[in-house]
Design a protein around this motif. Structure first.
Motif, mmCIF file in Angstrom:
data_model
loop_
_atom_site.group_PDB
_atom_site.id
_atom_site.type_symbol
_atom_site.label_atom_id
_atom_site.label_comp_id
_atom_site.label_asym_id
_atom_site.label_seq_id
_atom_site.Cartn_x
_atom_site.Cartn_y
_atom_site.Cartn_z
ATOM 1 N N MET A 71 -9.548 5.528 -11.331
ATOM 2 C CA MET A 71 -8.447 4.568 -11.424
ATOM 3 C C MET A 71 -7.143 5.307 -11.679
ATOM 4 O O MET A 71 -7.077 6.193 -12.532
ATOM 5 N N ASP A 72 -6.094 4.966 -10.913
ATOM 6 C CA ASP A 72 -4.769 5.529 -11.143
ATOM 7 C C ASP A 72 -4.131 4.859 -12.353
ATOM 8 O O ASP A 72 -4.397 3.693 -12.653
ATOM 9 N N LYS A 73 -3.272 5.618 -13.028
ATOM 10 C CA LYS A 73 -2.511 4.995 -14.101
ATOM 11 C C LYS A 73 -1.353 4.192 -13.525
ATOM 12 O O LYS A 73 -1.121 3.051 -13.908
ATOM 13 N N TRP A 74 -0.619 4.808 -12.575
ATOM 14 C CA TRP A 74 0.520 4.152 -11.941
ATOM 15 C C TRP A 74 0.315 4.129 -10.433
ATOM 16 O O TRP A 74 0.037 5.161 -9.826
ATOM 17 N N LEU A 75 0.493 2.961 -9.836
ATOM 18 C CA LEU A 75 0.434 2.810 -8.388
ATOM 19 C C LEU A 75 1.758 2.218 -7.928
ATOM 20 O O LEU A 75 2.151 1.133 -8.369
ATOM 21 N N VAL A 76 2.448 2.950 -7.072
ATOM 22 C CA VAL A 76 3.745 2.521 -6.552
ATOM 23 C C VAL A 76 3.541 2.039 -5.121
ATOM 24 O O VAL A 76 3.054 2.797 -4.274
ATOM 25 N N ILE A 77 3.907 0.808 -4.845
ATOM 26 C CA ILE A 77 3.768 0.258 -3.496
ATOM 27 C C ILE A 77 5.133 0.321 -2.822
ATOM 28 O O ILE A 77 6.035 -0.458 -3.130
ATOM 29 N N GLY A 78 5.286 1.289 -1.938
ATOM 30 C CA GLY A 78 6.547 1.502 -1.240
ATOM 31 C C GLY A 78 7.069 2.904 -1.480
ATOM 32 O O GLY A 78 7.340 3.282 -2.625
ATOM 33 N N GLY A 79 7.213 3.688 -0.408
ATOM 34 C CA GLY A 79 7.650 5.074 -0.533
ATOM 35 C C GLY A 79 9.066 5.309 -0.056
ATOM 36 O O GLY A 79 9.392 6.401 0.411
ATOM 37 N N GLY A 80 9.923 4.296 -0.193
ATOM 38 C CA GLY A 80 11.322 4.442 0.176
ATOM 39 C C GLY A 80 12.161 4.923 -0.996
ATOM 40 O O GLY A 80 11.658 5.539 -1.941
ATOM 41 N N ILE A 81 13.448 4.632 -0.937
ATOM 42 C CA ILE A 81 14.375 5.062 -1.982
ATOM 43 C C ILE A 81 13.939 4.549 -3.350
ATOM 44 O O ILE A 81 13.891 5.307 -4.334
ATOM 45 N N HIS A 82 13.583 3.277 -3.449
ATOM 46 C CA HIS A 82 13.276 2.684 -4.749
ATOM 47 C C HIS A 82 11.954 3.180 -5.315
ATOM 48 O O HIS A 82 11.863 3.508 -6.503
ATOM 49 N N ILE A 88 1.775 4.393 -2.213
ATOM 50 C CA ILE A 88 1.248 3.990 -0.908
ATOM 51 C C ILE A 88 2.400 3.503 -0.031
ATOM 52 O O ILE A 88 3.294 2.782 -0.475
ATOM 53 N N ASP A 89 2.371 3.949 1.201
ATOM 54 C CA ASP A 89 3.412 3.622 2.170
ATOM 55 C C ASP A 89 2.810 3.836 3.554
ATOM 56 O O ASP A 89 2.022 4.768 3.740
ATOM 57 N N PRO A 90 3.153 3.013 4.537
ATOM 58 C CA PRO A 90 2.537 3.166 5.860
ATOM 59 C C PRO A 90 2.946 4.426 6.605
ATOM 60 O O PRO A 90 2.303 4.792 7.595
ATOM 61 N N HIS A 91 3.983 5.114 6.150
ATOM 62 C CA HIS A 91 4.439 6.323 6.833
ATOM 63 C C HIS A 91 3.754 7.565 6.265
ATOM 64 O O HIS A 91 3.102 7.516 5.227
ATOM 65 N N HIS A 92 3.948 8.681 6.957
ATOM 66 C CA HIS A 92 3.253 9.906 6.574
ATOM 67 C C HIS A 92 4.079 10.807 5.659
ATOM 68 O O HIS A 92 3.605 11.877 5.267
ATOM 69 N N HIS A 93 5.295 10.420 5.358
ATOM 70 C CA HIS A 93 6.060 11.146 4.353
ATOM 71 C C HIS A 93 7.017 10.181 3.668
ATOM 72 O O HIS A 93 7.391 9.146 4.229
ATOM 73 N N LEU A 94 7.391 10.503 2.448
ATOM 74 C CA LEU A 94 8.270 9.640 1.668
ATOM 75 C C LEU A 94 9.656 9.562 2.309
ATOM 76 O O LEU A 94 10.131 10.522 2.920
ATOM 77 N N LEU A 95 10.288 8.422 2.165
ATOM 78 C CA LEU A 95 11.639 8.148 2.676
ATOM 79 C C LEU A 95 11.698 8.148 4.204
ATOM 80 O O LEU A 95 12.787 8.231 4.781
ATOM 81 N N LEU A 120 -0.219 8.191 -0.203
ATOM 82 C CA LEU A 120 -1.340 7.710 0.596
ATOM 83 C C LEU A 120 -0.764 6.847 1.711
ATOM 84 O O LEU A 120 -0.117 5.825 1.451
ATOM 85 N N SER A 121 -0.974 7.263 2.952
ATOM 86 C CA SER A 121 -0.416 6.536 4.098
ATOM 87 C C SER A 121 -1.275 5.312 4.388
ATOM 88 O O SER A 121 -2.296 5.390 5.079
ATOM 89 N N ALA A 122 -0.867 4.193 3.832
ATOM 90 C CA ALA A 122 -1.629 2.952 3.967
ATOM 91 C C ALA A 122 -0.700 1.777 3.724
ATOM 92 O O ALA A 122 0.415 1.935 3.225
ATOM 93 N N ARG A 123 -1.173 0.597 4.076
ATOM 94 C CA ARG A 123 -0.432 -0.639 3.829
ATOM 95 C C ARG A 123 -1.120 -1.456 2.746
ATOM 96 O O ARG A 123 -2.346 -1.569 2.736
ATOM 97 N N ALA A 124 -0.328 -2.029 1.863
ATOM 98 C CA ALA A 124 -0.879 -2.975 0.893
ATOM 99 C C ALA A 124 -1.209 -4.277 1.609
ATOM 100 O O ALA A 124 -0.431 -4.764 2.432
ATOM 101 N N GLU A 125 -2.369 -4.839 1.290
ATOM 102 C CA GLU A 125 -2.817 -6.062 1.961
ATOM 103 C C GLU A 125 -3.282 -7.137 0.990
ATOM 104 O O GLU A 125 -3.600 -8.250 1.404
ATOM 105 N N GLY A 126 -3.331 -6.813 -0.293
ATOM 106 C CA GLY A 126 -3.772 -7.804 -1.265
ATOM 107 C C GLY A 126 -3.639 -7.269 -2.676
ATOM 108 O O GLY A 126 -3.609 -6.056 -2.898
#
Length: 394
Positions: A1-12, A33-40, A118-124
């Motif tokens: 289990m991760d301690k912190w999970l951030v959904i979105g790899g953009g600026i914020h 987690i973000d659908p792209h292969h690198h942050l931002l 992690l290059s993935a999309r949140a779905e739930g």
């Protein structure tokens, strides 16, 4: 289990992750987690596509908690080979896009965040047992103690009603923020629709590539503002009164009124005036009421003030982003199942630490009813990251 999970790899999301690392959270305790292969990735794509040279915000607004970190980085780094620009533009000390990107990349590497993507999309999103959250993703479920919802509006480009029938891959009409590549523009008659910073920057860039003048079609006259909202919204001058308002409909109206929508700083206005003098751009103040496709795949645009239709090979919409809350259906379902409080516009109602419920924090557009009109920009990312960082100490 991760301690912190951030959904979105953009600026914020990246800014919040850096703040956690500065607070002492180990890289291994953070997953982004973000659908792209690198942050931002999406932010870099959009800024490159518009032809941006300098950011609109001052040099104290970046992804590190220390306001002067970017300035020190600029002084210490070797000047890029072949560089012909200054790192900062006066009078507001706005950083060049090249400098800002280099700084972001250095921070991502320093804090090992590239290894935590992690290059993935949140779905739930669900909470089957305390204190653990489960986030369903396109690669399977993830479990975490704390969540930061950092989804932006990047996947919600605004399409006017008249343009929606042309919303397909092979259409001669595309949105500037479409993830698909834009076509080459050298031999096309191009119309750019929009009156804000992205529209004007893109029109200027396209006019340097096109063999014929670019038409810039905007509904309003040119609006000139140094920033996209009054800098007073970044501090107690305006935010103290804003936070005392308990009517969130009034907060929403204040946010909408405070934003300088469709505006540009003076240096971009000067570039536009020069392009107009050189006849590289033709400016039309009008509004499109409809469009049809000719047999040769050119577009016929019908305008409100013009009797004859405007015929063009290519239209690029630079009409910004939609106002719907980020997250879509999966977040809508989580709101209902977890009983998360929202305003009538479906945006979160959060506490002063941007805590939506115990263990869930928000940033970016999702935080604007607490942070005000600057929530969506880089300064807002810094404000949110500071509050989440403070909450992580408790």
């Amino acid at each position: 289990m991760d301690k912190w999970l951030v959904i979105g790899g953009g600026i914020h999301g990246t800014c919040s992750a850096i703040a956690l690392r500065e607070e002492g959270v180990a890289a291994a305790d953070i997953t982004i987690i973000d659908p792209h292969h690198h942050l931002l990735a999406r932010w870099q794509q959009y800024t490159q596509r518009t032809g941006m040279s300098y950011l609109r915000s001052p040099g104290v607004h970046h992804l590190h908690p220390d306001p002067l970190h970017l300035h020190r980085f600029a002084l210490q780094r070797p000047q890029p080979e072949g560089a012909h620009h200054q790192d900062f533009m006066l009078p507001h000390y706005r950083p060049s896009l090249e400098l800002f990107r280099a700084h972001c990349e250095a921070l991502i590497h320093e804090y090992q965040l590239d290894q935590r993507l992690l290059s993935a999309r949140a779905e739930g999103l669900s909470r089957p047992s305390l204190p653990q959250f489960t986030v369903e993703t396109s690669l399977g479920p993830l479990h975490a103690r704390y969540l930061i919802l950092a989804m932006g509006a990047g996947e919600q480009p605004h399409w006017p009603d008249w343009a929606k029938p042309f919303k397909r891959k092979d259409s001669p009409l595309q949105h500037l923020y479409d993830p698909n590549p834009l076509p080459t523009l050298q031999e096309k008659h191009l119309v750019v629709v929009g009156g804000g910073l992205s529209a004007i920057q893109f029109a200027i860039t396209a006019s340097k590539q096109s063999s014929s003048p670019v038409m810039l079609l905007m509904r309003h006259s040119l609006r000139i503002h140094a920033f996209d909202s009054d800098p007073g919204w970044l501090g107690p001058k305006k935010l103290n009164n804003f936070r005392q308002i308990r009517d969130f409909s009034l907060r929403r109206r204040l946010i909408d009124k405070a934003r300088h929508r469709g505006s540009v700083p003076l240096d971009i206005a000067r570039q536009l005036w020069r392009a107009l003098r050189e006849e590289r751009i033709q400016l039309i103040h009008d509004q499109i009421t409809g469009a049809t496709l000719n047999r040769n795949q050119s577009l016929r645009l019908y305008l409100n003030k013009r009797a004859d239709p405007l015929i063009t090979d290519r239209v690029v919409l630079a009409t910004g982003f939609g106002r719907q809350r980020p997250g879509g259906k999966w977040l809508e379902k989580a709101i209902a199942e977890l009983g998360l409080p929202v305003h009538t516009d479906n945006y979160p109602l959060v506490d002063s630490h941007l805590r939506w419920t115990e263990g869930i924090f928000v940033t970016g557009p999702l935080a604007e009813l607490e942070l005000g009109p600057a929530a969506r920009n880089i300064a807002g990312a810094r404000m949110a990251a500071a509050r989440i960082r403070a909450a992580s100490r408790v």
